[in-house]
Write a protein that holds these residues in place. Structure first.
Motif, PDB file in Angstrom:
ATOM      1  N   VAL A 134       0.898  -1.260  -0.047  1.00  0.00           N
ATOM      2  CA  VAL A 134       0.064  -0.049   0.143  1.00  0.00           C
ATOM      3  C   VAL A 134       0.731   1.291   0.070  1.00  0.00           C
ATOM      4  O   VAL A 134       0.566   2.287  -0.582  1.00  0.00           O
ATOM      5  N   LEU A 135       1.695   1.160   0.635  1.00  0.00           N
ATOM      6  CA  LEU A 135       2.721   2.505   0.815  1.00  0.00           C
ATOM      7  C   LEU A 135       3.544   2.653  -0.534  1.00  0.00           C
ATOM      8  O   LEU A 135       3.658   3.807  -0.761  1.00  0.00           O
ATOM      9  N   THR A 136       3.987   1.689  -1.103  1.00  0.00           N
ATOM     10  CA  THR A 136       4.379   1.770  -2.565  1.00  0.00           C
ATOM     11  C   THR A 136       3.373   2.493  -3.509  1.00  0.00           C
ATOM     12  O   THR A 136       3.691   3.072  -4.301  1.00  0.00           O
ATOM     13  N   SER A 137       2.143   2.019  -3.385  1.00  0.00           N
ATOM     14  CA  SER A 137       1.063   2.332  -4.272  1.00  0.00           C
ATOM     15  C   SER A 137       0.882   4.021  -3.945  1.00  0.00           C
ATOM     16  O   SER A 137       1.058   4.656  -4.869  1.00  0.00           O
ATOM     17  N   SER A 138       0.819   4.400  -2.678  1.00  0.00           N
ATOM     18  CA  SER A 138       0.995   5.835  -2.383  1.00  0.00           C
ATOM     19  C   SER A 138       2.141   6.365  -3.025  1.00  0.00           C
ATOM     20  O   SER A 138       1.990   7.841  -3.329  1.00  0.00           O
ATOM     21  N   PHE A 139       3.566   5.892  -2.738  1.00  0.00           N
ATOM     22  CA  PHE A 139       4.484   6.609  -3.424  1.00  0.00           C
ATOM     23  C   PHE A 139       4.385   6.866  -4.777  1.00  0.00           C
ATOM     24  O   PHE A 139       4.936   7.771  -5.418  1.00  0.00           O
ATOM     25  N   PHE A 140       3.884   5.879  -5.497  1.00  0.00           N
ATOM     26  CA  PHE A 140       3.587   6.011  -6.936  1.00  0.00           C
ATOM     27  C   PHE A 140       2.565   7.052  -7.399  1.00  0.00           C
ATOM     28  O   PHE A 140       2.766   7.989  -8.295  1.00  0.00           O
ATOM     29  N   SER A 141       1.460   7.265  -6.550  1.00  0.00           N
ATOM     30  CA  SER A 141       0.603   8.219  -6.756  1.00  0.00           C
ATOM     31  C   SER A 141       1.490   9.704  -6.589  1.00  0.00           C
ATOM     32  O   SER A 141       0.781  10.391  -7.202  1.00  0.00           O
ATOM     33  N   CYS A 142       2.002   9.497  -5.638  1.00  0.00           N
ATOM     34  CA  CYS A 142       2.804  10.795  -5.533  1.00  0.00           C
ATOM     35  C   CYS A 142       3.558  11.210  -6.338  1.00  0.00           C
ATOM     36  O   CYS A 142       3.703  12.360  -6.863  1.00  0.00           O
ATOM     37  N   PHE A 143       4.470  10.462  -6.667  1.00  0.00           N
ATOM     38  CA  PHE A 143       5.638  10.913  -7.672  1.00  0.00           C
ATOM     39  C   PHE A 143       5.366  10.318  -9.208  1.00  0.00           C
ATOM     40  O   PHE A 143       6.353  10.678  -9.850  1.00  0.00           O
ATOM     41  N   GLY A 144       4.178   9.496  -9.385  1.00  0.00           N
ATOM     42  CA  GLY A 144       4.067   9.281 -10.694  1.00  0.00           C
ATOM     43  C   GLY A 144       4.670   7.960 -11.255  1.00  0.00           C
ATOM     44  O   GLY A 144       5.360   7.337 -10.765  1.00  0.00           O
ATOM     45  N   HIS A 145       4.211   7.732 -12.602  1.00  0.00           N
ATOM     46  CA  HIS A 145       5.087   6.552 -13.013  1.00  0.00           C
ATOM     47  C   HIS A 145       5.318   6.734 -14.738  1.00  0.00           C
ATOM     48  O   HIS A 145       4.535   7.600 -15.186  1.00  0.00           O
ATOM     49  N   GLY A 146       6.015   6.008 -15.114  1.00  0.00           N
ATOM     50  CA  GLY A 146       6.435   6.076 -16.471  1.00  0.00           C
ATOM     51  C   GLY A 146       7.676   6.779 -16.528  1.00  0.00           C
ATOM     52  O   GLY A 146       8.199   7.447 -15.585  1.00  0.00           O
ATOM     53  N   LYS A 147       8.427   6.556 -17.714  1.00  0.00           N
ATOM     54  CA  LYS A 147       9.664   7.259 -18.038  1.00  0.00           C
ATOM     55  C   LYS A 147      10.010   8.868 -17.836  1.00  0.00           C
ATOM     56  O   LYS A 147      10.944   9.258 -17.719  1.00  0.00           O
ATOM     57  N   ASP A 148       8.694   9.345 -18.045  1.00  0.00           N
ATOM     58  CA  ASP A 148       8.864  10.865 -17.701  1.00  0.00           C
ATOM     59  C   ASP A 148       8.697  11.427 -16.397  1.00  0.00           C
ATOM     60  O   ASP A 148       8.639  12.634 -16.166  1.00  0.00           O
ATOM     61  N   SER A 149       8.579  10.621 -15.459  1.00  0.00           N
ATOM     62  CA  SER A 149       8.416  10.796 -14.212  1.00  0.00           C
ATOM     63  C   SER A 149       9.648  10.910 -13.237  1.00  0.00           C
ATOM     64  O   SER A 149      10.697  10.717 -13.761  1.00  0.00           O
ATOM     65  N   ILE A 150       9.493  11.354 -12.122  1.00  0.00           N
ATOM     66  CA  ILE A 150      10.709  11.699 -11.117  1.00  0.00           C
ATOM     67  C   ILE A 150      11.581  10.188 -10.967  1.00  0.00           C
ATOM     68  O   ILE A 150      10.883   9.256 -10.940  1.00  0.00           O
ATOM     69  N   ARG A 151      12.882  10.058 -11.103  1.00  0.00           N
ATOM     70  CA  ARG A 151      13.488   9.128 -10.725  1.00  0.00           C
ATOM     71  C   ARG A 151      12.969   8.331  -9.325  1.00  0.00           C
ATOM     72  O   ARG A 151      13.022   8.924  -8.400  1.00  0.00           O
ATOM     73  N   LYS A 152      12.846   7.142  -9.248  1.00  0.00           N
ATOM     74  CA  LYS A 152      12.401   6.430  -8.162  1.00  0.00           C
ATOM     75  C   LYS A 152      13.065   5.173  -7.910  1.00  0.00           C
ATOM     76  O   LYS A 152      13.523   4.437  -8.799  1.00  0.00           O
ATOM     77  N   THR A 153      13.290   5.010  -6.479  1.00  0.00           N
ATOM     78  CA  THR A 153      14.010   3.636  -6.246  1.00  0.00           C
ATOM     79  C   THR A 153      13.289   3.012  -5.244  1.00  0.00           C
ATOM     80  O   THR A 153      12.678   3.829  -3.969  1.00  0.00           O
ATOM     81  N   VAL A 154      12.884   1.730  -5.016  1.00  0.00           N
ATOM     82  CA  VAL A 154      12.115   1.000  -3.954  1.00  0.00           C
ATOM     83  C   VAL A 154      12.956  -0.295  -3.337  1.00  0.00           C
ATOM     84  O   VAL A 154      13.497  -0.723  -4.317  1.00  0.00           O
ATOM     85  N   ILE A 155      13.407  -0.077  -2.194  1.00  0.00           N
ATOM     86  CA  ILE A 155      14.117  -0.984  -1.856  1.00  0.00           C
ATOM     87  C   ILE A 155      13.074  -1.697  -0.735  1.00  0.00           C
ATOM     88  O   ILE A 155      12.401  -1.409   0.045  1.00  0.00           O
ATOM     89  N   GLN A 156      13.306  -3.087  -0.754  1.00  0.00           N
ATOM     90  CA  GLN A 156      12.670  -4.025   0.241  1.00  0.00           C
ATOM     91  C   GLN A 156      13.711  -4.836   0.688  1.00  0.00           C
ATOM     92  O   GLN A 156      14.439  -5.571   0.158  1.00  0.00           O
ATOM     93  N   VAL A 157      13.523  -4.927   2.078  1.00  0.00           N
ATOM     94  CA  VAL A 157      14.555  -5.784   2.950  1.00  0.00           C
ATOM     95  C   VAL A 157      14.022  -7.124   2.979  1.00  0.00           C
ATOM     96  O   VAL A 157      12.962  -7.562   3.192  1.00  0.00           O
ATOM     97  N   THR A 158      14.614  -8.387   2.300  1.00  0.00           N
ATOM     98  CA  THR A 158      14.203  -9.373   2.045  1.00  0.00           C
ATOM     99  C   THR A 158      15.386 -10.336   3.021  1.00  0.00           C
ATOM    100  O   THR A 158      15.835 -10.018   4.039  1.00  0.00           O
ATOM    101  N   SER A 159      15.171 -11.770   2.844  1.00  0.00           N
ATOM    102  CA  SER A 159      15.920 -12.543   3.599  1.00  0.00           C
ATOM    103  C   SER A 159      16.262 -13.896   2.846  1.00  0.00           C
ATOM    104  O   SER A 159      15.483 -14.350   1.968  1.00  0.00           O
ATOM    105  N   ASP A 160      17.159 -14.704   3.364  1.00  0.00           N
ATOM    106  CA  ASP A 160      17.438 -16.007   2.872  1.00  0.00           C
ATOM    107  C   ASP A 160      16.025 -16.977   3.038  1.00  0.00           C
ATOM    108  O   ASP A 160      16.128 -18.067   2.621  1.00  0.00           O
ATOM    109  N   ASN A 161      15.401 -16.490   4.099  1.00  0.00           N
ATOM    110  CA  ASN A 161      14.173 -17.107   4.372  1.00  0.00           C
ATOM    111  C   ASN A 161      13.281 -17.060   3.258  1.00  0.00           C
ATOM    112  O   ASN A 161      12.212 -17.991   3.542  1.00  0.00           O
ATOM    113  N   ALA A 162      13.490 -16.500   2.420  1.00  0.00           N
ATOM    114  CA  ALA A 162      12.431 -16.192   1.325  1.00  0.00           C
ATOM    115  C   ALA A 162      12.523 -17.654   0.453  1.00  0.00           C
ATOM    116  O   ALA A 162      11.636 -17.871  -0.282  1.00  0.00           O
TER     117      ALA A 162
END
Length: 269
Positions: A134-162
């Motif tokens: 949900v927060l990632t969705s809000s992140f996109f709603s705020c900063f747009g999507h597509g190649k003409d939008s602001i540069r964006k980086t999404v980091i999710q902390v994972t684990s070998d447990n995956a």
């Protein structure tokens, strides 16, 4: 190489202690003047400690905002979306937007056959799966999507447990695996966004020590043994490896990057 030293909007969840605090601290040292850093966690006092430490390191070159929040409740997630993403203002002052999904709980106190508490499971899933989505969705709603939008980086902390099952780590393994796949799909849908799934390794944090409470004595012993190994990392080491991976910018979108590979350390798992 990716230039992180630009005006940046940055959100870090679980920033009050451990790995999250160090990720926020290391990013604060890299992002440019005029940046806004949002620190999220439940504990207000601990968040303010993080903010104070960051300000001592970087001075007043960026705005640091503490946002106490409970991501294990629907109300908490909804309020957070309003507090952060609906009050950003003019986004043109930023050249880069980063969101770090670090907040998590182990959820390990019983064997899989004993998981019968619906409320506990719902709260766990809200924090570990629903909130990042949900927060990632809000992140996109705020900063747009597509190649003409602001540069964006999404980091999710994972684990070998995956990818590796461990006794009594049932729902934690499930959540990490589910998140990895969710962001792999997003990487296909949003190829212009940089998405990093970061495996921090075995890190000396309160969350790691939570595994000592496993009802499975064999697993409990194995985790205590890992804490004695040379590859048992300090949170600062792992956070520095994350930032190095971001700067080198060599990862494929949604690829899992291990701290050990970045640091050149051999680990037994």
């Amino acid at each position: 190489m990716a230039n992180l030293s630009v005006p940046t909007f940055c959100v870090v969840t679980g920033a009050s202690r451990g790995l999250g605090r160090e990720i926020a601290t290391q990013l604060a040292k890299k992002i440019g003047p005029g940046s806004s850093l949002y620190l999220l966690a439940r504990n207000k006092d601990k968040l303010e400690e993080t903010a104070l430490a960051i300000k001592k390191d970087v001075g007043n070159t960026l705005q640091v905002n503490c946002v106490p929040s409970d991501l294990s409740s629907e109300e908490g997630i909804a309020q957070l979306r309003k507090d952060i993403f609906e009050n950003v203002g003019d986004i043109s002052r930023f050249s880069h937007a980063i969101i770090v999904h670090n907040a998590a709980t182990v959820g390990m106190s019983k064997f899989a056959r004993e998981l019968d508490d619906v409320n506990f499971l719902q709260q766990f899933l809200l924090l570990n799966i629903t909130a990042p989505i949900v927060l990632t969705s809000s992140f996109f709603s705020c900063f747009g999507h597509g190649k003409d939008s602001i540069r964006k980086t999404v980091i999710q902390v994972t684990s070998d447990n995956a990818t590796t099952p461990y006794q009594t780590m049932h729902i934690y393994c499930m959540a990490k695996a589910g998140r990895d796949m969710f962001f792999k799909v997003m990487a296909l849908e949003e190829p212009e966004v940089r998405i990093l799934s970061y495996d921090p390794g075995a890190v000396d944090t309160d969350m790691f020590r939570d595994t000592y409470g496993s009802p499975d004595p064999e697993f409990q012993a194995s985790m205590k043994n890992i804490a004695k190994e040379s590859y048992f990392l300090k949170a600062e080491q792992s956070a520095e490896a994350l930032v190095k991976a971001l700067e080198e910018d060599k990862y494929a979108n949604a690829e899992v990057i291990r701290s050990y590979d970045v640091l050149g350390i051999k680990a037994d798992f």
